[in-house]
Design an enzyme around this catalytic site. Sequence first.
Site, PDB file in Angstrom:
ATOM      1  CG  ASP A  83      -7.806  -1.128  -3.233  1.00  0.00           C
ATOM      2  OD1 ASP A  83      -8.110  -0.997  -2.329  1.00  0.00           O
ATOM      3  OD2 ASP A  83      -5.897  -2.042  -3.519  1.00  0.00           O
ATOM      4  CB  SER A  87      -1.260  -0.071   1.099  1.00  0.00           C
ATOM      5  OG  SER A  87      -1.902   0.796   1.300  1.00  0.00           O
ATOM      6  CG  HIS A 112      -6.391  -1.914   0.466  1.00  0.00           C
ATOM      7  ND1 HIS A 112      -5.658  -1.232  -0.678  1.00  0.00           N
ATOM      8  CD2 HIS A 112      -5.459  -1.887   1.570  1.00  0.00           C
ATOM      9  CE1 HIS A 112      -4.442  -0.470  -0.183  1.00  0.00           C
ATOM     10  NE2 HIS A 112      -4.489  -0.852   1.161  1.00  0.00           N
TER      11      HIS A 112
END
Length: 311
Positions: free
Chosen positions: A256, A128, A284
């Site tokens: 996502d 991320s 995610h």
Amino acid sequence: MQTIYAAKFARRYVGPTSQWTRERWATSDGDFVDVDWCQDGAPQGEEAPLLVLFHGLEGSSNSHYAQAFAAETRARGWHMAVPHFRGCSGELNWAPRAYHSGDFEEIGWMLSRFRSQYHGPMFAVGISLGGNALMRWAGEMGRAATQVLDGVASVCSPVDLTTSGNAIDSGFNKAVYARMFLATMKPRALQKLKQFPGLFDPMELMAANTLYAFDDVFTAPLHGFRGTDDYWDRASAKPGLSRVQVPALVLNARNDPFIPASSLPTKDQVSEHVTLWQPETGGHVGFTAGRFPGDLKEMPWAVLEWMTQHG
């Protein structure tokens, strides 16, 4: 559902919990970063590869993805380390700066430190936020990155921060994810204010109910940006992917909730050294496999397998 399920319910590893040994590195500005080394039967010497994992927003070596990667490196006989961005290791850092999505200078300093003490094969994975910062570094470094790493990978990284930031601040995401992040980010920022009175306006901070507003009060001005728009624009890794010269994997699920599929990089926007994996599902960092309750081993296995073949 995939995002929440992976973080809250899926098995992170098989066997005992990963054991970590912490090392503190002093920074040039009088601060520190904490590095956790996985000690789960890690081999001695430098013949085995080293994986450096950069965590996501408010993450740590305790995050579900870090524990899943630790299990996979253990199975392969690799070394693994998780350097914590400032303030994320459980202790408030000493300097005014914190960390941000495009913190490629800090990434570069950490990787140089690892390379100076480890001379075997070395790879880096960013999850991320950590993946955006890592790819930002790879784009800035160009060919020089190959002198530091054998390969890099980003997993579910918001390489277009403006689009992703707006997605997190809208609808269900705002009600669940933005609120979750702000619940830890605001108290930490207020602790920073006690260290450095006058650093920002506490009333504006407490009124912030989106990541955009928080970044406008705290993250952007603290790190030299004119505001959130300037920060999200200049810190995004996507424009630099065409300059990447080290073998790189960019993995993003097309469902996502943080990263709209329309914002994902396309083949004509990246260099020949960048491989794009964009599966239809996975949420995610929500890649799970197997029967209920499922496990997280498939994604770390696939990423490290790619690195083994391309690095």
